[in-house]
Every structure is written in C-alpha cells, then in structure tokens.
Design a protein around this motif. Structure first.
Motif, mmCIF file in Angstrom:
data_model
loop_
_atom_site.group_PDB
_atom_site.id
_atom_site.type_symbol
_atom_site.label_atom_id
_atom_site.label_comp_id
_atom_site.label_asym_id
_atom_site.label_seq_id
_atom_site.Cartn_x
_atom_site.Cartn_y
_atom_site.Cartn_z
ATOM 1 N N PRO A 89 -0.243 -4.300 4.840
ATOM 2 C CA PRO A 89 0.359 -2.975 4.637
ATOM 3 C C PRO A 89 1.721 -2.830 5.322
ATOM 4 O O PRO A 89 2.041 -3.571 6.244
ATOM 5 N N GLY A 94 0.780 -1.238 0.000
ATOM 6 C CA GLY A 94 0.000 0.000 0.000
ATOM 7 C C GLY A 94 0.806 1.279 0.000
ATOM 8 O O GLY A 94 0.252 2.353 0.229
ATOM 9 N N TYR A 116 -5.751 1.222 1.835
ATOM 10 C CA TYR A 116 -5.091 1.103 3.131
ATOM 11 C C TYR A 116 -5.358 2.319 4.018
ATOM 12 O O TYR A 116 -4.686 2.535 5.013
#
Lengths: 194, 601
Positions: B530, B460, B476
């Motif tokens: 992430p 992300g 994200y």
C-alpha cells in the motif's frame, strides 16, 4: 497597519505549507485585515519545491507577490530560502530553517549540497537563520517546525499574539497542542537573535 | 453576516450547498480535488462521489440532472477529454436540473500533462462559461451557473484556474435554500439522442446561447469600471483581473464574469469610445478571437504570453508595450533593487519531486532501471519514474494509455521483425479509470509470442491526488465500499494468470519481473504494497554502519529522500547515511546493500 504586508513561504513538499498559509490567513482575517493567499503551488507531499503566499492589508486584489516586493520570507529549508530570496524587497526579512533536505541532484551526487548557503543570501536583506528542526526536537517533536517559524513571523506583525495562539490552537491536532504553543513561544524569540 | 476565508475549491462546494445542490460527482485531479472532498466532509445533504473516471462522473451527473436534481460535476481540465463523449451529446438535451461542470484549468501546468484551454471546449459544446476571479465569485458563479442552466436549459461550465482553486479569500456565507427535485419525466424525443430527435436540438443549442447573450445585463455578472479620460479599454476576467488591479492602470476596465457568450453589442458600443481595446487573458486568445469575429478590433496575444500564468509582471510588461500608464509599477522597482546588488545571485540547485520515503514504487523502479527495458508509463505518482535520476519511463501520455500503446508498439516492432520485451506500468486507480479496456484489447489478435510485461502497481489508493479511495482500497483497510479483487478481475477477462508479488521482498520481485521479461507472451504482475503516505506507514527506521559500508552507493541509487552520502568522523571516504526523522523503515535499502551494512534500529 496601513500598508500591505506580503509574505512568501517556501519549502519541500510534505513540510506543511498549507497549514502555515491557513493559519496566517485566519490570524490576519480575525485581526480585521483583508487577506488573500496562494495556499500552495507545486506538488505537495512528493519532495518537490513548493511555495505559497499570503498578502494582508486594507484591500488586497491579487494573492500574487511580484518579484522584489515581499516583506517576509519563511523558508522551511535553506535552498528553498535561496530560491525565493529574489522576491524579497531590500531590507526584507528572511527566516530560514537551516535543517537541510537533499534534492535528488545532491542525493545522486550530481552536485554537492551547498552547505555554505548562508553566504549566498543577498546582503540587502535581513536573514535570521536557525536550525528550527533541532530546536523543535528539543521540545520533543519534529512536527512543530511550521508553528515555530510562525512565531518568528508573529513577532514582526502588529497583531495580538492572543489571536495567533487561538488560531494555532484551533488548527493543530489536540494531542500536540502543548508542543505547538511552546514552539510558537520559542519562535517569537528567534527573530531577535541575529 | 458570516464571512469566512475559503479556497476557490471550498467556495464552489459552499455555493453548491447554498444553492440547494443535490448530486455531485468527480474524479480526483489537481487542482479540483478539494472541492468534492469539502462536499463529502461538510455537506451531508448532498450526495457526493468520486466516480471511477470522469466519463462516469459526468454520466452520474447527467442522470441526476435529468431527474431534476441540481448537479455539480468536477474534474481537472484533461478530465473533460475523458468525459467529452457524453458531454457533447448531453449538451443537446434541454437541461432540467441545473448542471454545472467545474473544469480546473492549469495555466502554467503546475500539475498537468498539458495546458488545454477548456473555455474552447465549452464553446465547442455550446455551453456558457463562467470564469471567477476569487473565492467569493467562485461561490456566486456556482449559484448563478445553476440558475443559468435551469433558465436557459443548458449545461454550464464553471472554468476556474489552478491558482484560484488553491487561493484563499474572504467569502460571505448564507444558509442553504432547499430546492425540490423535480423528478424524471419521460420524454424520449428530448432525451433519446438519435436522429431525427437531434435535428431540432441543434437549433435549441444555438438559441439558448443567443437568449443568454441578450439577457446578460440582468444577470449582473459582468462589470464595467470606467476611468476618467482613459483612451484604453481593457477587457479581462479571472485572476488576471486581480493582477491588473494591483497595477491600477489608467484605463477603463470591463471585467467579464461570463466569457462565453460575450455581451458583444455592449462591448462594440463601448469599444468605439476608446483608441484601443486590450484583452488580458491566460492561455489562448479566446475572448480576443470572439471580439475580432464580431468586428471589434483589439490587442491581446501580441502583447501577452500565450502560455503560462499572467502574473502582475507579465501584465505590466504588456501594458507598457501598449503605452498604457499605471499608477503602481512593480517591475521597475524590482529592477532597481537587483541593480543595487553587487553580485548576481548564484543559481539554486533544482528540486524535483521524488518517491516518498517508504514508497512501494521504489523497489519496482530500481529493478526496472537495472533491467534497461523500454517502459511505457502512465499517470500517477509513478509518472515521476521519468524524472532524473530514475529515468526509467520512456513515455507518459494520458490516463490508461500505457496498455493500448504497448500493444501498438509491439505490433509495429513485430512488423519490423523484432520482439524485444516491452513493459507497461500502471497503477490501480488508473487501471480502473481507463486501463481495463486497454488490457481487454490485448486479448484481441494477440500473438502468443508477443513479449509484453504489464506491471500493475496496486497501492490501494489514488495516490497522486492525495489518496482518494478507489475500487482496490477496501482490502487495505480504507473503509471504502468497493472491494474489487484485481487479479480475479483480470483472470475473468481471459488472461491466464496474474503473478502477485510483494515488492518489499526485493529478490522475489526481481525474479518475478526478470522471468516475465524473458518470457514470450503477455505477463501480468501485480504488486501489493500500500501507499506509505496514504496509510501513514512508519516502522522503526534503518541505519548505516559506516564501518561495514563500502560506499558502493547501491542504496543511494534507490533514490530515497533520507539516504545520502556523508562524512563520518574517523573515515576518509564518504559513507551512506539515513536521516532517521525521514526513514519509515521499508527495508529496501538494506535489501539492496551487498554487504549488510544497513540494519533496522
């Protein structure tokens, strides 16, 4: 202060070296000196070795410090202190945070972490070593290690500590203001303990 | 007069702002990242963007400049390679709105895959090159660069080195001067670069450099510093000039601000008054070569290193060799100091960069390491997978290259009669930057039995450069306005399916990857976790129970910063331990532990 002061900072990526160089340079600038810095060299925030430098004095040309010409070394990790000690001039002062961070070679047990690091410092320099992380945890947060180290440096420089407090106050997150001020005060007492 | 401490990056942003700059575009790359970030944060008057790659950033800049806007495009040195195609043709046109290309060169390769000297690139593109020596000059030269660009109708390179990008020095600030945007005026022969329109442009490029060369005196950008009785003339620029001044050489100094074109007539006249001319420059002998071609004998790379930075020590060594006296010496003092040491210093254990605690790449590389497959890497944090102790990647070349390379490797191996599983690893940012075309190319003449696994590590963000948003960031919660559904994009291209896996479910990720390695055909896997650093992920930490730990080191081998073996009281053998101040609670170590000794606190 007529002579130039050369300061080297060393640590591990993610320890906040950029903030330290920024604060020292702002303080010196506000105190009327010419200043040049290397904010950080190396991969910040990825656990590699990083270093920076600040030079202050009447007129500064290069931000770089030649080997054997640094007055102060602030090491946020003991191995990084060892790595940069050759930059200190004889009788130069090293402030060492003794909290260890294992490099990959020690994690992977390719070589043991040298816990006897204090014995490996040069004999012709002045070493002031403290577990600054533990001292900060006593103050309630691990996030003020850099500012405590700056306190130790501030004690050595002929700059009014009010300027330090002002710049630090402006540079750190508001919610950690009190902790940073306490850390700075504590740092001012560290140099004299050796 | 307002004076402030600024880094080189901040100073360039400031210069562009003060000069009335309008449009800035970049692709994040060390050492230039903070330049555009400064503009985005501090100067809302300027339209600024991190484009999808450097080529697109340059094209955004071309469009703005053609519309008469003052334009700044920034990238790291290797980014100029990506942008080279539009650059080499744009430079033929008569630049309208001032156009400055900031190139962050990296002598010494502190954070780069090569050390290319982009001054050469600029000369190749018939662009003037400015080379600042501190933050004040970084600001001034940005402004002068825009003026040169408009006056001589040329794009201008502002070449700055990594050290200066991150060096903080005093800068005098002024107010912004608003400059009107002139607007686009149709002129196909000027902007349509096909023959015959390009023929006269070759002359334009040549003439503008000659015109600038004869106007250098008025620009006040080069400086001569005489020295009484000197027999040596030193020609230098950039940070080496500052290092040189620390040595206070007993020599005359010609400090260049512009390194292409050079004031050759002035230098020739000056050089004739000295016994020797010394050129001090980092990387190639760019200035030195120009002087020799102009018939000005000089000494450069025979006395100074051709690679790495030229620190005070290197310059002192070179000047000593050439018999130039200096008022200040540094090496000699250091040598005396070390001679006073009774014992030599013990070599210090190295410290390589590594994945952060909680890094989503960790389980992927742990699985890859155990798989022992051939893995083609790419550019990003995961490039660290080539380092000890992971040593998983077998190659890293350039942004997006993994996807093209894996195909070539596969086709060559098929010609050899083998079809071992090959793996390519690429991040989301790099995929958008220049991986998409390589992926598309895999559809062409692919053999359904080609065993290729492509791992897209979607975290992300563009993580290695400090977490800039990219086309995948929006889901994200980054607040960015690009919301590309990566698996859907790939499926639309024509690939059958993308397996989406949460790599923090270690077993599921391992199974998905191993199935793909076994499967003949192209398998595409996208991981979803992430970046822990960018998104500041911190969950309750894990702890080792030493009475359960069997000291097998499976957790240690995931190579996580807080995990190492230590002695516990009451136990003979070392057991694993986790530093609670560093652990962010990703759980990977507890999942690989075969005996359940690691639990969340």
């Amino acid at each position: 202060m007529n002579k130039t002061v050369n300061i080297i900072m060393a640590g591990v990526g993610g320890q906040g070296l950029v903030l330290m160089t920024d604060i020292i340079s702002e303080v010196a600038f506000e105190a009327g000196y010419d200043v040049k810095t290397n904010d950080v060299v190396g991969l910040s925030q990825r656990g590699g070795k990083v270093w920076g430098s600040v030079r202050l004095g009447e007129t500064i040309h290069s931000p770089n410090i030649a080997k054997g010409h640094a007055d102060y070394l602030l090491a946020l990790e003991p191995l990084e202190g060892l790595r940069w000690q050759e930059y200190l001039k004889p009788q130069g002062q090293a402030f060492i945070n003794t909290a260890e961070i294992y490099p990959v070679f020690a994690i992977a047990e390719a070589a043991p972490y040298p816990h006897d690091f204090l014995d490996q410092f040069r004999k012709d320099i002045v070493v002031s070593a403290h577990d600054v992380l533990a001292l900060c945890l006593e103050l309630g947060t691990p996030k003020v290690v850099n500012v405590m180290m700056l306190g130790a440096l501030a004690k050595q420089l002929p700059i009014d500590s009010a300027i330090w407090r002002k710049v630090i106050g402006e540079s750190v997150p508001e919610k950690f203001f009190e902790e940073n001020m306490k850390a700075f005060e504590k740092g001012m007492t560290l140099g004299s303990l050796t | 007069m307002k004076v402030k401490m600024l880094t080189g990056n901040e100073a360039i942003a400031r210069g562009f702002y003060e000069a009335g700059g309008h449009v800035a575009a970049s692709y994040p790359g060390s050492p230039t990242v903070e330049m555009l970030e400064t503009i985005k944060k501090q100067y809302p008057e300027i339209y600024a963007e991190f484009s999808v790659n450097e080529k697109v950033a340059l094209e955004v800049g071309i469009g703005a400049s053609m519309t008469g806007a003052r334009t700044l495009v920034s990238m790291k040195h290797v980014g100029v390679n990506v942008a080279a195609d539009p650059l080499m043709t744009f430079t033929e046109t008569k630049t309208k709105g001032g156009f400055v290309l900031m190139s962050g060169d990296d002598p010494g390769m502190a954070s780069s895959q090569n050390e290319q000297d982009n001054r050469i690139f600029a000369k190749f593109a018939n662009m003037p090159v400015l080379d600042p020596a501190d933050s004040q000059e970084a600001k001034d030269f940005t402004m002068i660069g825009l003026e040169i660009s408009e006056r001589f109708e040329a794009p201008v390179m502002l070449r700055i080195t990594s050290r200066l990008c991150h060096s903080r020095t005093k800068v005098v600030l002024s107010d912004r001067t608003e400059v009107p945007i002139k607007g686009f005026v149709k002129s196909p022969s000027d902007y349509g670069m096909i023959p015959p329109n390009t023929f006269d442009k070759q002359f334009h490029m040549r003439q503008r450099i000659e015109k600038l060369q004869s106007a250098l005196d008025d620009l006040n950008i080069n400086r001569y510093e005489p020295y009484d009785g000197a027999d040596t003339l030193i020609i230098t620029s950039g940070l080496p000039y500052q290092n040189l001044r620390e040595l206070a050489p007993k020599a005359a100094v010609y400090k260049l601000g512009i390194v292409y074109p050079l004031p050759l007539d002035a230098l020739r006249a000056l050089a004739s008054k000295f016994n020797q001319v010394v050129v001090i420059e980092e990387m190639t002998g760019f200035i030195e070569d120009q002087l020799w071609l102009a018939g000005i004998p000089c000494v450069g790379k025979t006395a100074f290193p051709f690679t790495g930075e030229l620190d005070i020590e290197e310059i002192e060594t070179g000047l000593r060799m050439l018999g130039v006296e200096m008022a200040n010496v540094f090496l000699q003092v250091a040598e005396e100091a070390s001679a006073s040491e009774v014992e030599p210093l013990t070599p210090v254990m190295g410290r390589l960069p590594m994945f952060c605690a909680g890094c989503p790449h960790r389980p992927v590389f742990d699985i890859l390491k155990k798989s022992k497959k051939t893995v083609i890497g790419d550019i990003g944090c995961y490039s660290m997978g080539i380092l000890y102790p992971l040593e998983v990647l077998d190659s890293i070349i350039s942004m997006g290259a993994s996807l093209g390379m894996v195909k070539g490797m596969k086709k060559a191996e098929r010609l050899m009669g083998i079809n071992q599983p090959l793996v390519a690893v690429i991040g989301d940012g790099t995929f958008y930057h220049s991986g998409m075309t390589g992926l598309l190319n895999l559809l062409h003449q692919s053999d359904p039995t080609d065993n290729i696994t492509i791992l897209i590590l979607n975290n992300g963000t563009t993580a290695m450069t400090g977490g800039q948003p990219n086309a995948s960031s929006s889901p994200y919660g980054d607040g960015s306005d690009m919301n590309v559904d990566l698996p859907k994009l790939i499926e639309v291209m024509g690939f059958e399916s993308v397996k989406v896996v949460d790599q923090f479910d270690y077993k599921a990720a391992k199974k998905t990857m191993e199935d793909a390695f076994k499967h003949e055909g192209i398998d595409i896997i996208m991981t979803t976790r992430p970046c822990a650093l960018r998104f500041k992920i911190k969950e309750p930490h894990f702890a080792v129970d030493p009475s359960i730990c069997i000291a097998c080191r499976t957790c240690v081998k995931t190579n996580c910063p807080p995990i190492h073996m230590k002695h516990y009281e009451g136990f003979d053998k070392q057991k694993s331990s986790i530093d609670p101040s560093m652990c962010v609670g990703c759980s990977v170590c507890s999942q690989v532990c075969p005996v359940g000794a690691i639990k969340r606190s």
